[in-house]
Design an enzyme around this catalytic site. Structure first.
Site, PDB file in Angstrom:
ATOM      1  N   ARG A 310     -23.246   4.604  -9.673  1.00 13.99           N
ATOM      2  CA  ARG A 310     -23.354   3.189  -9.787  1.00 13.99           C
ATOM      3  C   ARG A 310     -24.904   3.131  -9.633  1.00 13.99           C
ATOM      4  O   ARG A 310     -25.504   1.993 -10.231  1.00 13.99           O
ATOM      5  CB  ARG A 310     -22.867   2.546  -9.313  1.00 13.99           C
ATOM      6  CG  ARG A 310     -22.496   0.276  -9.295  1.00 13.99           C
ATOM      7  CD  ARG A 310     -21.671  -0.245  -8.636  1.00 13.99           C
ATOM      8  NE  ARG A 310     -20.414  -0.248  -9.946  1.00 13.99           N
ATOM      9  CZ  ARG A 310     -20.489  -1.946 -10.256  1.00 13.99           C
ATOM     10  NH1 ARG A 310     -21.596  -2.274 -10.705  1.00 13.99           N
ATOM     11  NH2 ARG A 310     -19.604  -1.463 -11.091  1.00 13.99           N
ATOM     12  N   PHE A 344     -22.247  -1.016  -3.938  1.00 22.32           N
ATOM     13  CA  PHE A 344     -21.509   0.544  -4.191  1.00 22.32           C
ATOM     14  C   PHE A 344     -22.078   1.339  -5.082  1.00 22.32           C
ATOM     15  O   PHE A 344     -22.234   1.417  -5.816  1.00 22.32           O
ATOM     16  CB  PHE A 344     -20.276   0.390  -4.942  1.00 22.32           C
ATOM     17  CG  PHE A 344     -19.492   0.891  -5.536  1.00 22.32           C
ATOM     18  CD1 PHE A 344     -18.418   1.243  -4.219  1.00 22.32           C
ATOM     19  CD2 PHE A 344     -18.498   1.725  -6.449  1.00 22.32           C
ATOM     20  CE1 PHE A 344     -17.346   2.570  -4.462  1.00 22.32           C
ATOM     21  CE2 PHE A 344     -17.918   2.990  -6.204  1.00 22.32           C
ATOM     22  CZ  PHE A 344     -17.148   2.571  -5.768  1.00 22.32           C
ATOM     23  N   GLU A 715     -21.005  -9.759  -5.049  1.00 21.84           N
ATOM     24  CA  GLU A 715     -21.758  -8.010  -4.759  1.00 21.84           C
ATOM     25  C   GLU A 715     -23.186  -8.623  -4.450  1.00 21.84           C
ATOM     26  O   GLU A 715     -24.395  -8.064  -4.314  1.00 21.84           O
ATOM     27  CB  GLU A 715     -21.355  -6.566  -5.254  1.00 21.84           C
ATOM     28  CG  GLU A 715     -20.878  -5.924  -4.743  1.00 21.84           C
ATOM     29  CD  GLU A 715     -20.040  -5.108  -5.651  1.00 21.84           C
ATOM     30  OE1 GLU A 715     -19.742  -3.983  -4.474  1.00 21.84           O
ATOM     31  OE2 GLU A 715     -19.431  -5.343  -6.552  1.00 21.84           O
TER      32      GLU A 715
END
Length: 761
Positions: A310, A344, A715
């Site tokens: 990611r 992440f 997020e």
């Protein structure tokens, strides 16, 4: 319709009155035992022998278990089975569990755990990125590389080139509720209460450790006191330990980490180093970028491969780069296993891109906002075929309009001029102003995780009980999903009750992560409610000699062919007509295709966007700094609940600012974590929030077919905190003509170093 209303969190009253029950508050049966791990005090080596006689003799101790006492292998890993519950002979990090104490109280277990005598053969640990590189200590055979275009040729022909290195630290999750678990043994079954974002993984790992089928293990989770990714996999060890001890003793067993143990044992955000080379022209167009990302992953694989993927996926952030190469090294070290954390990997990749933009802007003497806008992806509908470095087409890009709106509402141009004048006359205090955009992909990059289920029961009195596979960690997921259910059935929120997440009600759930909780579970809940509503409409239409399409559910009433019934009366009529008033719902995200080895495909269903302008002031004598003002415009699509979304944006921004300023993790040369308590690790306090904090939502429906055209919000706002780091860099740059090369976290010491570099030091 309750969707879109500013409804309070479903547990708000319980939170503020202290009545909200967490795992460690659950009353346990008489005779419940308490557990604690005995920990390694070296970072690497061999465990030669373990004398536990004093531990066994300690007051309150019922039993002690080392690896040899386990009836079956007990693995805690969410990925490749490389995390034994207890040390199997090799010591991988300082703080690794060596043995398990089972005692009559939490305090007795902790005290006894200090009494062991371990004979070890220490070996030199690998603690840093450079040490891991030198030893070729890594996960996967070598670095992973994704390429778009001809990077080498484009760099060679670029009118201008720059190189740089950016280091960024990790981050402790610092959830208010620490890791905790409770296991209740039954008749060939085990019930586990765990503070976890992933109940199904706890179920799987406990079943594996006990030699049971998954249907013999029930996992229940009502709420967490914060998670941030730190409870996606890190709760496995406690749940397995409690279950193994409960099986061994036949008694309920519970475990919680004290804060020091929590910070020493559990993983953190991955710290990164990013090397970059960029080619650009005199206007600031980015022609080619070569980025190398080095991630310190810790002792086990955990979720590091997906995190690093990611980071690569967000190395472009909001910019169309014609030629780009992204190389990722996933390095194994003798430190805590780095794990999931809000974003992440996205924040690390994105920060690298934003540093490149600032470096280019200073080299050209241009406002960084101009360079950013010059390199944005084109607006929707104006340029076909524009793709990310991994081949995904960007068809919806609202940041041009959002940036115009934010710069106007924040009075950016006038403030930029005023700060320039103020800095010219202020030799000690310097102000900085920065804008940062966010383009964040929404979906799990492990495609099969993009699924969810829900169970809805309508009772004869008209009350509704809802269960879904997501977990509540304070973000308001349960409230959003109840709003969906109430809207689909046309009833007030008060008629819908949500029960604890339970693996016996909704099986095979994915973690509440990747910002997907409301997207996945909202759609599954909608499917279940629509099934019940359609059954009811069919029955009621038959009773009133009309067709189902003339049955409407709204405001607690059911209109059937022009006649009104109360919801309760309609439910009773359907019950008497033997209509099933219970249904499951299921949803799988469509249109995903991703090949992580080639780095090509469509890993995300859509992108979420945001932008922030932050102003800071710093003291050039001490490095002390403050956030003066933040202006944020964030894209939530058609918000399910604007109040909850704004709360997430505010919290995400402050947490992101903490990562890049005050939150510094320090290990000594023995591998001992020195920042292991609130006294040594500084998270942002209320006083660290901006004095002026303006947050607005960009209210535009999601073009993708999501729940009520909303967008994920968990997020993406975290990355808005990057604007704080950029603003501090801007303030440092005001101290001299040279690039300050500020490193993260921007502690006062690093700020002073950057000021020194800006002055030519």
């Amino acid at each position: 319709m309750t969707v879109g209303l500013r409804e309070t969190h479903d547990s708000a009253l319980l939170h503020v009155t202290g009545q909200a029950r967490y795992v460690d508050d659950i009353p346990a049966p008489a005779g419940c035992l308490h557990l604690a791990f005995g920990l390694s005090d070296i970072a690497h080596g061999r465990l030669l022998s373990l004398d536990l006689s004093d531990v066994r003799a300690a007051p309150g101790v019922v039993d002690v278990m080392a690896a040899g006492d386990l009836l079956r292998p007990a693995d805690c890993s969410p990925s490749v089975h490389d995390e034994p519950l207890l040390c199997d002979g090799t010591i991988h990090y300082l703080g690794q569990p060596l043995f398990l104490v089972i005692a009559t109280s939490h305090l007795a277990a902790r005290r006894a755990a200090k009494l062991a005598r371990a004979e070890v053969e220490a070996a030199p640990p690998l603690l840093t990125i450079d040490e891991a590189l030198a030893a070729d200590s890594r996960f996967e055979d070598g670095p992973r590389t994704w390429t778009k275009g001809d990077v080498s040729a484009a760099l060679a022909s670029a009118p201008r080139r720059l190189r740089g290195v950016l280091e960024m630290g990790g981050q402790e999750h610092f959830y208010l509720e620490g890791q905790a678990a409770l296991a209740l043994p039954g008749e060939g079954q085990m019930e586990v209460h765990s503070s976890t974002q992933h109940p199904s993984e706890i179920q799987h790992k406990v079943a594996d450790a006990l030699g049971l089928h998954m249907n013999d293990v029930r996992v229940v989770m009502r709420r967490m006191g914060g998670g941030f990714g730190g409870k996606e996999s890190q709760g496995n060890a406690l749940a397995i330990a409690c279950a193994v001890a409960a099986e061994r003793t036949g008694r309920a067993c519970r475990m919680r980490y004290d804060r020091d143990d929590d910070m020493v044992i559990t993983g953190k955000r991955h710290d990164f180093r990013i090397d970059y080379e960029v080619g650009f022209d005199d206007e600031g167009h980015l022609l080619a970028i070569d980025v190398t990302q080095y991630a310190r992953c810790g002792w086990s694989q955990d979720l590091s491969l997906a995190v690093c993927d990611r980071a690569m996926l967000h190395a472009d952030n909001a910019y169309l780069i014609p030629h780009m190469r992204i190389t990722s090294h996933r390095l194994r070290t003798h430190t805590q296993s780095a794990t999931a954390f809000r974003g992440f990997g996205g924040p690390q990749g994105m920060l690298g891109m934003e540093r490149i933009i600032d470096h280019v802007a200073q080299e050209l003497g241009r406002d960084p906002v101009e360079v950013r806008r010059l390199n944005f992806y084109a607006p929707a509908g104006t340029q076909a075929g524009q793709t990310t470095p991994y081949g995904m087409e960007v068809t919806d890009f609202p940041l041009h309009e959002m940036t115009d709106a934010l710069l106007a509402s924040s009075d950016y141009e006038a403030r930029r001029a005023a700060i320039r004048d103020w800095n010219a006359g202020s030799p000690i205090l310097k102000r900085g102003l920065a804008y940062a955009p966010v383009k964040f992909g929404i979906s799990f990059t492990l495609t099969h995780l993009n699924q969810a289920g829900a169970l809805v029961n309508v009772y004869r009195d008209g009350s509704i009980l809802l269960n879904h596979g997501g977990t509540e960690m304070g973000q308001g997921l349960h409230r959003k999903v109840t709003q969906v259910a109430a809207s689909r059935l046309g009833v007030p929120l008060s008629r819908v009750r949500i029960s604890a997440t339970d693996t016996t009600k909704v099986p095979n759930t994915s973690a509440t992560a990747a910002s997907s909780g409301a997207d996945l579970n909202g759609m599954a809940t909608q499917a279940a409610c629509d099934t019940i509503r359609d059954r009811m409409a069919q029955r009621l239409a038959g009773l009133h000699q009309t067709t189902p399409d003339r049955v409407e559910f709204a405001d607690g009433m059911v209109t059937v062919g022009g006649q009104e019934l109360t919801w309760d009366a309609a439910v009773e009529a359907c019950y008497l007509g033997r209509v099933s008033l219970s249904a499951t719902g299921y949803y799988a995200t469509p249109d995903l295709e991703w090949d992580r080895r080639r780095g090509q495909g469509r890993p995300f269903f859509y992108f979420s966007y945001g932008c922030a302008v932050t102003e800071v002031v710093l003291d050039t004598l001490t490095g002390e700094n403050r956030i003066l003002r933040a202006d944020i415009l964030h894209d939530c699509g058609s918000s399910l609940n604007p109040a909850l979304d704004i709360g997430q944006i505010e919290g995400g921004y402050v947490q992101g600012a903490g990562w890049l300023t005050t939150e510094e993790l320090v290990w000594d040369d023995k591998g001992r974590l020195r920042t292991h308590a609130p006294s040594t690790y500084k998270i942002p306090a209320v006083s660290d929030r901006p004095a002026v904090f303006n947050v607005r939502l960009w209210d535009a429906p999601n073009p993708s077919a999501t729940i009520y055209r909303s967008k994920a919000v968990g997020e993406p706002p975290f990355m808005l905190g990057i604007s704080v780091f950029l603003a501090l860099g801007d303030a440092c740059a005001a101290c001299g003509p040279h690039f300050p090369d500020l490193q993260a976290p921007a502690t006062p010491e690093r700020v002073l170093q950057a000021v020194h570099r800006a002055r030519g030091g």
